[in-house]
Scaffold this active site. Sequence first.
Site, short mmCIF file in Angstrom:
data_model
loop_
_atom_site.label_atom_id
_atom_site.label_comp_id
_atom_site.label_asym_id
_atom_site.label_seq_id
_atom_site.Cartn_x
_atom_site.Cartn_y
_atom_site.Cartn_z
N ASP A 294 4.19 13.13 -2.51
CA ASP A 294 4.17 11.67 -2.31
C ASP A 294 3.00 11.32 -1.38
OD1 ASP A 294 5.41 8.88 -1.40
OD2 ASP A 294 6.61 9.55 -3.11
N ASP A 295 3.10 10.21 -0.72
CA ASP A 295 2.02 9.67 0.11
C ASP A 295 1.62 10.66 1.22
OD1 ASP A 295 0.26 7.81 1.11
OD2 ASP A 295 1.76 6.27 1.48
N LYS B 161 2.75 8.93 -9.35
CA LYS B 161 3.55 7.80 -8.84
C LYS B 161 2.56 6.79 -8.26
CE LYS B 161 6.92 6.78 -5.16
NZ LYS B 161 7.89 7.43 -4.23
N ASP C 209 2.02 3.26 -6.42
CA ASP C 209 2.84 2.47 -5.51
C ASP C 209 2.10 1.20 -5.06
OD1 ASP C 209 4.70 1.68 -3.66
OD2 ASP C 209 4.78 3.60 -2.61
N GLY D 132 10.80 -2.97 -8.43
CA GLY D 132 11.56 -3.78 -9.38
C GLY D 132 11.14 -5.23 -9.43
N ARG E 120 10.34 1.95 -10.82
CA ARG E 120 11.34 1.72 -9.78
C ARG E 120 11.98 0.36 -10.00
NH1 ARG E 120 10.39 4.10 -4.71
NH2 ARG E 120 11.37 2.27 -3.82
N ASP F 149 13.28 0.84 -1.34
CA ASP F 149 13.48 2.27 -1.03
C ASP F 149 14.94 2.59 -0.75
OD1 ASP F 149 10.77 2.21 -1.19
OD2 ASP F 149 10.42 3.19 0.73
C1 GLA Z 1 6.99 3.28 -0.58
C2 GLA Z 1 7.73 3.92 -1.73
C3 GLA Z 1 8.37 5.21 -1.26
C4 GLA Z 1 7.29 6.14 -0.74
C5 GLA Z 1 6.49 5.46 0.37
C6 GLA Z 1 5.29 6.28 0.78
O1 GLA Z 1 7.84 2.88 0.44
O2 GLA Z 1 8.70 3.05 -2.25
O3 GLA Z 1 9.08 5.82 -2.31
O4 GLA Z 1 6.44 6.51 -1.79
O5 GLA Z 1 6.02 4.19 -0.05
O6 GLA Z 1 4.49 5.64 1.71
#
Ligand code: GLA
Length: 506
Positions: A196-197, A269, A271, A310, A327, A331
Amino acid sequence: MDRTVTRVIVLMSVVVMSGLEARPSDSAPDLTARWVSRVANGDGTFRETVFVLNQQGSTLSGSVVNPTSEQPIVEGVVDGATFSFASAPPENPRRTTYRGTLAGDDITITVVRPGRPDQTLTARRGPDSAGRLPERVPPPDLHVVPDNGLARTPPMGWNSWNHFRGQVDDATVRTIADAMVANGMRDAGYVYVNIDDTWELGRDTTGHITTNRKFPDMKALADYVHGKGLKLGIYSSPGPFTCAGYEGSYGHEADDARTYAAWGIDYLKYDWCGAARLYRDSEMRAVYQKMGDALRTTGRPIVFSLCQYGRQDVWKWGAEVGGNLWRTTGDISDTWESMSRIGFGQEQLAPYAKPGHWNDPDMLEIGNGGMTETEYRTHMSLWALLSAPLLAGNDLRDVKPEILSILTNRDAIAIDQDPLGRQGRRLRSDGDVEIWTKPLSGGGQAIGVFNRGAGPAQATIRCEEFQLCDADVRDVWGHAQPTRFTSYSASIPSHGVALLRITPSR
Ligand code: GLA
């Protein structure tokens, strides 16, 4: 009076007068500047906040610019070398207040946020470009991105965010991959290992995305993960910055897609976060389409995961921008409240899920410690009935056998992965008891009997209401042999579930 002296006096008063009008006095030094605070993330990157301040006498206006937001300030007051301002009026429960002091070339600002520890930042005058956005690239015209043929069943794997946040690195990903092979997760179907990030650094002189020091060689990591029979996923944003303030793909979409493909990436992913500073929500579809096209152009099969919480009814257009999953919510967190609110709130979205294109109620929290095993079984059951992506979010190197048996329950996974690809729905609810059903290939059904209440609840279902009286029932968590399905009655513990698989007799 000597004319020279008169001229000097006149000149001096002009200076003093104009100083009074435009500049603060010596006791209130001029704070007008773009003040830049850079906090090291520990991986070679920095989190930058720019305080854009404009002082007029004892009042202060301006904004606070973070990677994903630009917040105008209110109530800005200067009092000698100290000053204060806020992000919102006092009645706003999310108001952040800032108290600062000017000392030499620096300002020191204490940031007070509700429910968070105070943070003290030091900032220096920055260049005129500090905190400014790149030029806006207009979103493309809409078209339909052809289906990439991937994710015929909901993607399964692991993602670093829920447990590791910014602490994920190359060694962690390798050892997670090792663990997934050793503990049976891979063989149970969890094949995507998704970073992820916080892997990003910036761009090299030719504009290619670079990795920070936590990920010295992404291609080598992909080779390693592939060598284990697994696939590697990565993360980015359509904005200039990701949610954690790292480099995003804005203006470099095609180049980033090519880089991912060259590294051997199998899943992206994507975002929204930082894109909100440049685009309206109504432009999301076009902005996502751009990366959908870019991924497709690489020719490499890369699952495309949309993450924009969403908004804009993404389920209505996610597939048309090349998305394999989107999504549907903000979160998730590792609490019963969060998980159950999200999971039981997906009913309306069922018609939009189909092979290749899935609603994503967010990654699993199973095993992260904030819920009971009963609640984690409910989490797994609900996600399986929802045909949700199953992305474990815990530390798989150190997982209790009870947790592993929830994540790898073959019957629950088979319900999630059923090739019919229909998302389950709430059939009925009776107080705290909810009955959810999901049609399965071969004419069977999965049934979840949930108890959302604080105490145990007796629940009974009968075969007639499912039109499945000539059938066998298997209790997924009970592990008993299938029996003839006439009715099923059980006491369901608080926050628990009975997950049943009904198979028509041959
Ligand atoms: C958002 C996404 C999370 C994650 C963070 C990372 O909040 O919804 O799932 O990927 O960013 O910074």
